[in-house]
Motif scaffolding. Sequence first.
Motif, PDB file in Angstrom:
ATOM      1  N   VAL A 106       1.016  -1.068   0.010  1.00 11.15           N
ATOM      2  CA  VAL A 106       0.072  -0.034  -0.068  1.00 11.15           C
ATOM      3  C   VAL A 106       0.930   1.297  -0.215  1.00 11.15           C
ATOM      4  O   VAL A 106       1.814   1.426   0.894  1.00 11.15           O
ATOM      5  CB  VAL A 106      -1.034   0.117   1.391  1.00 11.15           C
ATOM      6  CG1 VAL A 106      -1.905   1.303   1.359  1.00 11.15           C
ATOM      7  CG2 VAL A 106      -1.642  -1.236   1.291  1.00 11.15           C
ATOM      8  N   MET A 107       0.743   2.002  -0.737  1.00 11.23           N
ATOM      9  CA  MET A 107       1.698   2.948  -1.139  1.00 11.23           C
ATOM     10  C   MET A 107       0.671   4.486  -0.931  1.00 11.23           C
ATOM     11  O   MET A 107      -0.149   4.512  -1.259  1.00 11.23           O
ATOM     12  CB  MET A 107       2.149   3.394  -2.543  1.00 11.23           C
ATOM     13  CG  MET A 107       2.855   4.855  -2.785  1.00 11.23           C
ATOM     14  SD  MET A 107       3.001   5.138  -4.492  1.00 11.23           S
ATOM     15  CE  MET A 107       4.546   4.126  -4.855  1.00 11.23           C
ATOM     16  N   ILE A 108       1.114   5.223   0.237  1.00 14.59           N
ATOM     17  CA  ILE A 108       0.467   6.407   0.712  1.00 14.59           C
ATOM     18  C   ILE A 108       1.221   7.565   0.521  1.00 14.59           C
ATOM     19  O   ILE A 108       2.290   7.822   0.656  1.00 14.59           O
ATOM     20  CB  ILE A 108      -0.063   6.285   2.169  1.00 14.59           C
ATOM     21  CG1 ILE A 108      -0.597   4.929   2.494  1.00 14.59           C
ATOM     22  CG2 ILE A 108      -0.748   7.433   2.899  1.00 14.59           C
ATOM     23  CD1 ILE A 108      -0.208   4.201   3.850  1.00 14.59           C
ATOM     24  N   VAL A 109       0.293   8.264   0.016  1.00 18.03           N
ATOM     25  CA  VAL A 109       1.038   9.694  -0.449  1.00 18.03           C
ATOM     26  C   VAL A 109       0.041  10.688  -0.078  1.00 18.03           C
ATOM     27  O   VAL A 109      -1.119  10.959  -0.524  1.00 18.03           O
ATOM     28  CB  VAL A 109       1.132   9.931  -2.187  1.00 18.03           C
ATOM     29  CG1 VAL A 109       1.855  11.158  -2.595  1.00 18.03           C
ATOM     30  CG2 VAL A 109       1.991   8.799  -2.513  1.00 18.03           C
ATOM     31  N   ASN A 110       0.682  11.683   0.806  1.00 18.47           N
ATOM     32  CA  ASN A 110      -0.568  12.980   1.209  1.00 18.47           C
ATOM     33  C   ASN A 110      -0.528  13.961  -0.209  1.00 18.47           C
ATOM     34  O   ASN A 110       0.030  13.909  -1.045  1.00 18.47           O
ATOM     35  CB  ASN A 110       0.802  13.912   2.020  1.00 18.47           C
ATOM     36  CG  ASN A 110       0.839  13.257   3.500  1.00 18.47           C
ATOM     37  OD1 ASN A 110       0.444  12.404   3.741  1.00 18.47           O
ATOM     38  ND2 ASN A 110       1.450  14.134   4.193  1.00 18.47           N
TER      39      ASN A 110
END
Length: 483
Positions: free
Chosen positions: A102-106
Amino acid sequence: MGHHHLKHIAVILAAGKGTRFKSKKPKVIHKILGKPMIHYVSLAVRWSNPHKILYVIGHKKDEVKRAINCLDCVYVEQEEQLGTGHAVAQTKPYWENFDGIVMIVNGDLPLVEGETLKNAVKYMEALMKFEGAPIEGGEDYRNEKVAGVVITTKVPNPLGYGRIIKDKHHRIVRIVEEKDATFEEQQINEINTGIYLFYAPYLKEVIDKLQNNNAQKEYYLTDVITLLNQMGKEVYALLVPDYTQFIGVNDRWDLAKAENILRMKYLQFWSYAGTTFHNPESIYIEFDVELSPDVEVFHGVSLKGRTTVGEDTVIEEHCTLNNAKIGKNVKILKGSVIENSVIQDNAVIGPYARIRDNTVIGQEAQIGNFVEVKNSTVGEKTAAKHLSYIGDATVGKEVNIGAGTITCNYDGFQKHKTVIKDRAFIGSDTMLVAPITVGEEAITGSGSVITKDVPDKALAVERSEQRIIPNYAEKRKKRKKDG
Ligand code: UD1
Ligand code: CA
């Protein structure tokens, strides 16, 4: 079994209000170079080739959704903005059974490059040894301790960012937010960029265990690292030297700084593609603009919307082009404005001309100073070089439009059309009261108010004959003296 690549699902966080913007509009739809901030984050994420993209939206979600404008993305609603950890928790149903990253980016990182995200995926894969050859026994070797990667960077001024506390093997021990940091922790200049990769099965274990017992009473995503560590899992820092990619845009001054950085990148791109810029610091260029080799752009020019500029064209100081399609070898002289219009090859525009609303200026035509052209077609080699208004007109080829000519297109109720055919000669200061047609090679006398159609090759004059009163000056003086 061959190479085994991990897939990733991307989560973009865009539910926040952006309080520090002091705006009616949600933060992530504020524009940078003509596009909503979220557009740039989306582009970078897409470049990393995710299996799926999820957006967490909440505050004014419909406006945000419209700005994102992605048909194959998933929108997950976070009804109350209780923190970045809480935001990610809302997306859990989409990855809880996913054997990947899971790649999380603001959503407020418009400067991040796609390549950086790609590299982070590769780094995560390498740490987990997914790419390696299968070990004896047949199974892919996997380092089961690796739970994630956080992109970090070192900044000159870490104020406001989460600080990275790590061990000497680049494993993150904790991320501490500015408001929760001790004085010593505040001295750390390695910061959390707001980009994270977690192995989904491990993230699933901890995401609902976050607490909000911190200075901001929020569920911090950064606390999953502590929870993962408690499970005996490891999260690594990927330290990227170029910190300019990671400006978190929290207020309008950050927005201005981010826009300046991106603007210089685009100018550099077009410069390497063959455009000359004079004083690039003063030139504004939007995302969709396309330039060609040997274009030359001077000080203070604004290039907006879907503007395209052909080869060898020169754009002088302080011109504004918005959705303008400019041909080859055009000269756009100082202070001209061109909007939603087409300028064909070898035309000369300006100085101080205004071309707007669906106008087409033909090849080699000349539109000079203080000439406004609106919703009109101007043929090849036609010249209107001084002080005119041409609106709702179809002007043929090689027409000469004298100084001060006006198409009187508006009667107070409706707009009317003017047609001027090829090689007509419009005398200076002619008023063409539309609807009206001036025929081929027809001529109008200077100062005429033309209200009736002029046949081909005819002369139309409308003005009273000139009177001569000899010695009038003397008579006037005498009259004055006598009272
Ligand atoms: C966050 C990080 C900080 C990091 C910084 C990088 C946390 C707790 N802190 O801080 O360590 O250095 O980013 O720029 O994550 N959002 C939601 N829902 C929420 C809250 C936020 O979707 O409930 C979204 C916001 O719209 C924004 C992003 O998450 O796009 C980041 O939130 P923001 O409040 O800007 O976090 P920072 O305080 O900058
Ligand atoms: Ca932020």
